[in-house]
Design an enzyme around this catalytic site. Sequence first.
Site, PDB file in Angstrom:
ATOM      1  N   HIS A  51     -80.309 -16.262 -43.485  1.00  0.00           N
ATOM      2  CA  HIS A  51     -81.343 -17.214 -43.053  1.00  0.00           C
ATOM      3  C   HIS A  51     -81.011 -18.658 -43.420  1.00  0.00           C
ATOM      4  O   HIS A  51     -81.889 -19.515 -43.395  1.00  0.00           O
ATOM      5  CB  HIS A  51     -82.696 -16.815 -43.646  1.00  0.00           C
ATOM      6  CG  HIS A  51     -83.205 -15.510 -43.120  1.00  0.00           C
ATOM      7  ND1 HIS A  51     -84.021 -14.665 -43.835  1.00  0.00           N
ATOM      8  CD2 HIS A  51     -82.986 -14.895 -41.934  1.00  0.00           C
ATOM      9  CE1 HIS A  51     -84.284 -13.592 -43.111  1.00  0.00           C
ATOM     10  NE2 HIS A  51     -83.668 -13.713 -41.960  1.00  0.00           N
ATOM     11  N   LEU A  80     -85.943  -5.420 -60.762  1.00  0.00           N
ATOM     12  CA  LEU A  80     -84.506  -5.571 -60.541  1.00  0.00           C
ATOM     13  C   LEU A  80     -83.779  -6.088 -61.779  1.00  0.00           C
ATOM     14  O   LEU A  80     -82.655  -5.673 -62.054  1.00  0.00           O
ATOM     15  CB  LEU A  80     -84.270  -6.541 -59.376  1.00  0.00           C
ATOM     16  CG  LEU A  80     -84.844  -6.067 -58.049  1.00  0.00           C
ATOM     17  CD1 LEU A  80     -84.919  -7.203 -57.061  1.00  0.00           C
ATOM     18  CD2 LEU A  80     -84.007  -4.943 -57.482  1.00  0.00           C
TER      19      LEU A  80
END
Length: 280
Positions: free
Chosen positions: A117, A261
């Site tokens: 992106h 994470l």
Amino acid sequence: MESLDALTSLVAGGGVVVLSGAGLSTESGIPDYRGPSGVARRHTPMTFQAFTRDPLARRRYWARSHLGWRLIAGAAPNAGHRAVAGLQRAGLVDAVITQNVDGLHGVAGSTSVIELHGRLDEVTCLDCGNLTSREELDRRLREANPDFVARVAGVNPDGDVDLPDEQVAAFRTVDCGICGTGMLKPDVVFFGETVPPQRVARCFAVVEQARSLLVLGSSLTVMSGRRFVIRAAKRGIPVAIVNQGSTRGDGHATVCVDAPLGVVLPQLAARVGADAPAGV
Ligand SMILES: [Zn+2]
């Protein structure tokens, strides 16, 4: 944890391609953007159409972005980014596809990163096409709005609140410094805009060569990222997902780990002997 065992053996096999999303950067203090527009999820995302056609929307975007930029520019990679770079140095990860626009994979030492992106630290002119640095634009915006940050920063520390109309009205945007008149846009893919086809093709090629696809911190809500999971699954390439909460790709995954994470990735790296060096 059984799923961590399965994840470990998949990654230990090498040939991993990582697909990362906003969840990987939240521990770096970057808000969980729902998409690449640079606008956090509790706001209606800025679309390309509104940005280019509505001068007021564009002014509002730049005013908020001018505040939010300090947060992005000051962000540092976290343990998750460092673990990915460690896995790469250990030869287990071949490439990283990221939906994030913060550039933190590169700062952590990852190579072969495809920024799906785009990047928030680059600015493109919609007329002449020249790319310039956001740092340079930030300098020009500060010159054009000398007291803006000081005036509103107290109430809007990260730009992630609606600015009152009068603050937006007082904000001065700037045009391209190269052609002089072109409309500037951060070099990121907005909602309503498509990712450049060559970039998508490169991602598909990378995914098809992978031995496994490892999704990190993405809910795979938008097709922009989910299509790579679907392609991998179709080709019989195992998909592992590490994310807090369920994702729209879980049905395609052979392993799902629902955990932070910053905890799981260093454990994974340690288990496969790919510890990140301290202090990166
Ligand atoms: Zn220009």
